[in-house]
Design an enzyme around this catalytic site. Sequence first.
Site, PDB file in Angstrom:
ATOM      1  N   GLU A  47      83.158  16.084   9.027  1.00  0.00           N
ATOM      2  CA  GLU A  47      83.403  16.210  10.471  1.00  0.00           C
ATOM      3  C   GLU A  47      84.893  16.266  10.798  1.00  0.00           C
ATOM      4  OE1 GLU A  47      81.269  14.076   9.117  1.00  0.00           O
ATOM      5  OE2 GLU A  47      79.311  14.257  10.118  1.00  0.00           O
ATOM      6  N   PHE A 109      70.348   2.486  14.729  1.00  0.00           N
ATOM      7  CA  PHE A 109      70.826   3.240  13.572  1.00  0.00           C
ATOM      8  C   PHE A 109      71.752   4.369  14.027  1.00  0.00           C
ATOM      9  CE2 PHE A 109      70.125   6.862  10.604  1.00  0.00           C
ATOM     10  CZ  PHE A 109      70.795   6.324   9.510  1.00  0.00           C
ATOM     11  N   GLN A 110      72.895   4.454  13.419  1.00  0.00           N
ATOM     12  CA  GLN A 110      73.933   5.448  13.734  1.00  0.00           C
ATOM     13  C   GLN A 110      74.383   5.396  15.193  1.00  0.00           C
ATOM     14  OE1 GLN A 110      72.774   9.319  12.065  1.00  0.00           O
ATOM     15  NE2 GLN A 110      73.742   8.725  10.134  1.00  0.00           N
ATOM     16  N   LYS A 159      70.141  11.635  22.524  1.00  0.00           N
ATOM     17  CA  LYS A 159      69.141  12.576  22.003  1.00  0.00           C
ATOM     18  C   LYS A 159      68.084  12.917  23.053  1.00  0.00           C
ATOM     19  CE  LYS A 159      66.225  13.243  17.921  1.00  0.00           C
ATOM     20  NZ  LYS A 159      65.761  12.619  16.651  1.00  0.00           N
ATOM     21  N   MET A 475     107.317  12.474   0.595  1.00  0.00           N
ATOM     22  CA  MET A 475     108.086  11.934   1.713  1.00  0.00           C
ATOM     23  C   MET A 475     108.155  10.410   1.656  1.00  0.00           C
ATOM     24  SD  MET A 475     109.940  12.896   4.162  1.00  0.00           S
ATOM     25  CE  MET A 475     109.602  14.419   5.054  1.00  0.00           C
TER      26      MET A 475
END
Lengths: 564, 85
Positions: A47, A109-110, A159, A475
């Site tokens: 993602e 969940f999630q 959802k 760096m």
Amino acid sequence: MNGAEAILNAFEQHHIDTVFGYPGGCIMPLYDALVSRNVKHILCRHEQGCALAADGYARASGRIGVCIATSGPGATNLITGVANAYMDSIPLLVITGQVPSALIGTDAFQETDILGMTLGIVKHSYLVTDANEIPQIVAEAITLATSGRPGPVWIDLPKDVLLSEIINTEAVEESHQPASTAAQTSTATTAVDMILQAKKPLLYTGGGVHLDNAVTELQQLIQLTAIPHVCTLKGIGNAGKNTACDLGMLGMHGSRAANLAVEECDLLIAIGARFDDRATGKVSTFAPAAKIIHIDCDAAEIGKLKNVELSIRSSLKSFLAQIYDDLQSHSATLQASTAEWKAHCQALKRTHGFAMSANTVDDCGPIAGPAFVNMLSSLAPADTIVSCDVGQHQMWVAQYFSFATPQQHLSSGGLGTMGFGLPAAIGAQLAAPDKPVVNISGDGSIMMNIQEMATIKRYGLPIKIIVLDNQHLGMVRQQQELFYEKNYSEVDLSDNPEFTDLAKAFGMKALKVTHANQMRRGIETLFAYSGAMLLHVCIDQTENVWPIVKPGASNKEMIEGASA
Amino acid sequence: MKNIIHCEFQPQPGAIERILRVTRVRGFAIETMNAAIQNQLMKLEMTVTGERCFTNLCHQLEKLHEVQHASHITTVRSHPVRKLA
């Protein structure tokens, strides 16, 4: 029509034809509806890759970038990419699934409170509670993301909302962009008076110029007045290619010429720049002899870090056009009154600029990062888009690659996101399929989103990847060398995989160069090949970026070519 | 420095969180806070302390989509704390 279909309808209505996403549980209704649509969905492999690719797409196209993910980890994985866009004022529309409304707040969940987690990295965000509101919310979100100072807007969709039937299917009127603010004539007149009175005026421009589509107006002003010009990392390209009075980037890794000009100028005209600490160094000592005019579309940027004599909240495009008109009749006066200063800046550029003479490359020796980037700049096609990652290579690109427009230089300025370059190149290539796109990366950064090589393969994108490999987090190593008494800590990357083998595993051609006399052939092969290709460039491990200003120090305390 | 910030905004979900977050991140501490809805607008008054520019804080608050207006009034300048003998 359900909520998911309403989202896709809104995409079509707003001419959004390319989106970057990754499916999962709560966003599945959207992916279910997507199958029958013409929207081009780019499946990235993480993602974060989706968000950064959408960012690169927006930078290269000038249009809004769109990324999609599911709830929970899908949404949290977007965060770095969205923060990156926020810091650089890039317009993004972020769509995430959320657990069903009845489960919000139950630690389902999630489930994450993504709206709460992202308050500080978005212009605005919505948790949609009624599918009927979707058309209006998407329209408003796009307007917000793209107007004024652009930025990301996040829409979180439970959802059940995605699955809800919409009762009101009336088309939503296009949201109108708010009118841009024009400078008052009196303030523009004051600015012109200050410019005409100055003996040592200096333009200091940033990313706002390109964001406001004002590059042409700025270049016309520079052509008319020949006022010396310095720019921020995001302003590179503002002055055009090979512009005589352009002294290049200022700040921590800016040219000595640019920093000295800021030190000496008596009028600093800041245009679409925000006095960022990387640009100003210790801000209280920045431009010590100068009166400052600050022009920006964002009132909150004016006076935020530096007091100014004249603040102008305005569209940059209209302001630049206005003072161009006003200065036209004074051009001769301005040329005469500033001739000595301009000659001085030219001398500074000759002695302290980033130009590299042809004989600085030792053909038999190791490859130096700056020399490679300098040669790449001379051999790359004129319309090449370069996306950088973050680190030494990023600064060498800023110093030694010559850009005709800022739209060709995609670099993570505000957030400094390692891993930006590869997904951003994917977005840029999709935005500009006919242009060469090169991702210049380091051996640290490339590994941060290496999985996106699979995205390049999947869509057959002809992206060129250059890995400048010094087997270190260069760096960090450089700063440990200079500011931490060479106490090197966790910077060794000599156990990285063989990059050419890695590329081949992703179905990509690859070539490795190790000596300076192989640089030209490597670069020419890269551009001659029609498909995706990786060029592994082994560079001198001890090479540093010069000059460097110690973090928190004044820009006049530049260190060059030696230990502190 | 202590100031009173007046802020009017659409009472949308998350709006107060956004205002409090901006105030904290921009370097100010909230001492008191009072908010109520009047004529469909939430009117918030908070006493904040900080050494940075309060006008700039108001500009930052006005960038929030819900916020219609933000202004400030200076009340008390901070003084060094005097230790008692």
